[in-house]
Design a protein around this motif. Structure first.
Motif, PDB file in Angstrom:
ATOM      1  N   ALA A  70       0.863  -1.182   0.000  1.00  0.00           N
ATOM      2  CA  ALA A  70       0.000   0.000   0.000  1.00  0.00           C
ATOM      3  C   ALA A  70       0.896   1.228   0.000  1.00  0.00           C
ATOM      4  O   ALA A  70       2.039   1.169   0.460  1.00  0.00           O
ATOM      5  CB  ALA A  70      -0.906   0.008   1.227  1.00  0.00           C
ATOM      6  N   GLU A  71       0.378   2.339  -0.522  1.00  0.00           N
ATOM      7  CA  GLU A  71       1.217   3.531  -0.615  1.00  0.00           C
ATOM      8  C   GLU A  71       0.465   4.779  -0.188  1.00  0.00           C
ATOM      9  O   GLU A  71      -0.765   4.794  -0.116  1.00  0.00           O
ATOM     10  CB  GLU A  71       1.758   3.713  -2.033  1.00  0.00           C
ATOM     11  CG  GLU A  71       0.760   4.247  -3.022  1.00  0.00           C
ATOM     12  CD  GLU A  71       1.364   4.569  -4.379  1.00  0.00           C
ATOM     13  OE1 GLU A  71       2.586   4.706  -4.480  1.00  0.00           O
ATOM     14  OE2 GLU A  71       0.592   4.683  -5.331  1.00  0.00           O
ATOM     15  N   ALA A  72       1.241   5.810   0.079  1.00  0.00           N
ATOM     16  CA  ALA A  72       0.716   7.149   0.337  1.00  0.00           C
ATOM     17  C   ALA A  72       1.664   8.136  -0.324  1.00  0.00           C
ATOM     18  O   ALA A  72       2.877   7.929  -0.322  1.00  0.00           O
ATOM     19  CB  ALA A  72       0.617   7.417   1.831  1.00  0.00           C
ATOM     20  N   ILE A  97       5.603   6.941  -0.068  1.00  0.00           N
ATOM     21  CA  ILE A  97       5.947   5.891   0.891  1.00  0.00           C
ATOM     22  C   ILE A  97       5.149   4.644   0.546  1.00  0.00           C
ATOM     23  O   ILE A  97       3.926   4.712   0.377  1.00  0.00           O
ATOM     24  CB  ILE A  97       5.647   6.332   2.335  1.00  0.00           C
ATOM     25  CG1 ILE A  97       6.543   7.503   2.714  1.00  0.00           C
ATOM     26  CG2 ILE A  97       5.842   5.183   3.307  1.00  0.00           C
ATOM     27  CD1 ILE A  97       6.328   8.034   4.097  1.00  0.00           C
ATOM     28  N   VAL A  98       5.840   3.516   0.431  1.00  0.00           N
ATOM     29  CA  VAL A  98       5.198   2.228   0.164  1.00  0.00           C
ATOM     30  C   VAL A  98       5.485   1.307   1.341  1.00  0.00           C
ATOM     31  O   VAL A  98       6.642   1.153   1.747  1.00  0.00           O
ATOM     32  CB  VAL A  98       5.722   1.594  -1.143  1.00  0.00           C
ATOM     33  CG1 VAL A  98       5.088   0.233  -1.365  1.00  0.00           C
ATOM     34  CG2 VAL A  98       5.444   2.502  -2.322  1.00  0.00           C
ATOM     35  N   VAL A  99       4.419   0.729   1.890  1.00  0.00           N
ATOM     36  CA  VAL A  99       4.570  -0.267   2.952  1.00  0.00           C
ATOM     37  C   VAL A  99       4.112  -1.612   2.413  1.00  0.00           C
ATOM     38  O   VAL A  99       3.192  -1.685   1.601  1.00  0.00           O
ATOM     39  CB  VAL A  99       3.770   0.108   4.224  1.00  0.00           C
ATOM     40  CG1 VAL A  99       4.348   1.333   4.880  1.00  0.00           C
ATOM     41  CG2 VAL A  99       2.310   0.308   3.929  1.00  0.00           C
ATOM     42  N   ALA A 154       2.362  11.008   6.444  1.00  0.00           N
ATOM     43  CA  ALA A 154       2.306  10.204   5.222  1.00  0.00           C
ATOM     44  C   ALA A 154       2.435   8.720   5.545  1.00  0.00           C
ATOM     45  O   ALA A 154       1.736   7.884   4.962  1.00  0.00           O
ATOM     46  CB  ALA A 154       3.410  10.632   4.264  1.00  0.00           C
ATOM     47  N   LEU A 155       3.328   8.389   6.463  1.00  0.00           N
ATOM     48  CA  LEU A 155       3.511   6.985   6.851  1.00  0.00           C
ATOM     49  C   LEU A 155       2.253   6.436   7.513  1.00  0.00           C
ATOM     50  O   LEU A 155       1.826   5.312   7.222  1.00  0.00           O
ATOM     51  CB  LEU A 155       4.716   6.849   7.779  1.00  0.00           C
ATOM     52  CG  LEU A 155       5.015   5.451   8.305  1.00  0.00           C
ATOM     53  CD1 LEU A 155       5.233   4.480   7.160  1.00  0.00           C
ATOM     54  CD2 LEU A 155       6.221   5.477   9.218  1.00  0.00           C
ATOM     55  N   GLU A 156       1.642   7.220   8.382  1.00  0.00           N
ATOM     56  CA  GLU A 156       0.403   6.774   9.027  1.00  0.00           C
ATOM     57  C   GLU A 156      -0.714   6.614   8.003  1.00  0.00           C
ATOM     58  O   GLU A 156      -1.555   5.717   8.119  1.00  0.00           O
ATOM     59  CB  GLU A 156      -0.001   7.753  10.125  1.00  0.00           C
ATOM     60  CG  GLU A 156       0.895   7.660  11.346  1.00  0.00           C
ATOM     61  CD  GLU A 156       0.644   8.753  12.365  1.00  0.00           C
ATOM     62  OE1 GLU A 156       0.021   9.786  12.012  1.00  0.00           O
ATOM     63  OE2 GLU A 156       1.072   8.580  13.518  1.00  0.00           O
ATOM     64  N   SER A 157      -0.725   7.456   6.980  1.00  0.00           N
ATOM     65  CA  SER A 157      -1.706   7.322   5.906  1.00  0.00           C
ATOM     66  C   SER A 157      -1.484   6.035   5.124  1.00  0.00           C
ATOM     67  O   SER A 157      -2.439   5.329   4.779  1.00  0.00           O
ATOM     68  CB  SER A 157      -1.621   8.529   4.977  1.00  0.00           C
ATOM     69  OG  SER A 157      -2.484   8.371   3.883  1.00  0.00           O
ATOM     70  N   ALA A 158      -0.225   5.710   4.850  1.00  0.00           N
ATOM     71  CA  ALA A 158       0.081   4.466   4.135  1.00  0.00           C
ATOM     72  C   ALA A 158      -0.326   3.249   4.969  1.00  0.00           C
ATOM     73  O   ALA A 158      -0.855   2.268   4.433  1.00  0.00           O
ATOM     74  CB  ALA A 158       1.570   4.405   3.802  1.00  0.00           C
TER      75      ALA A 158
END
Length: 153
Positions: A15-17, A117-119, A62-66
């Motif tokens: 998933a990404e943001a 950011i991609v998690v 951004a990380l929390e959104s991803a």
């Protein structure tokens, strides 16, 4: 008629943001982005929370959104998420002029950046797992020199 949907570019376990036009130079933003690459998502959020950099607050959002996208849109396990990529790109450059002596002017450049950011969902390896893996690999490594004892170096 509407346009057809674009095919998904990420894997099913990712998933990404994306944050666009952050008011920070790409060079400074990349320092913060590099600090979270290849880290578990929980540890990356903790690192950003206590970072002294001003832009770390926006990177954390951004990380929390991803992470939220992974959980809500792709049904991924939050505890197994790892930050696989944190890409920083250039955006616009605002140019201003600063008055200098003797009637001259100096250009001031105000850089903007993009952040992606991609998690991904992965098995997170703990320190105990790493030690066990290294211990298992060690006897195999020590056995190979014994096999080559008769061969001159």
């Amino acid at each position: 008629m509407s346009k057809p949907n674009h095919p998904r570019t990420l894997a099913d376990s990712e998933a990404e943001a994306v944050l666009r036009n952050l008011r920070c130079s790409p060079r400074k933003l990349n320092v913060v982005a590099a600090s979270i690459r290849n880290k578990p998502a929980g540890k990356a959020v903790a690192d950003l929370t206590f970072s002294k950099r001003r832009i770390a607050k926006d990177v954390k959002k951004a990380l929390e959104s991803a992470i939220a996208n992974a959980e809500n849109n792709h049904q991924l396990d939050v505890d197994r998420l790892v930050v696989t990529t944190a890409d920083v790109g250039r955006s616009i450059v605002m140019r201003r002029f600063h008055a200098r002596g003797r009637g001259r002017a100096a250009r001031v450049e105000k850089w903007f950046s993009h952040l992606r950011i991609v998690v991904a969902e992965r098995d997170i390896e703990t320190k105990a797992d790493r030690r066990a893996r290294r211990a298992a690999a060690k006897p195999a490594a020590s056995a190979s020199p014994a096999a080559n004892e008769g061969v001159p170096a």
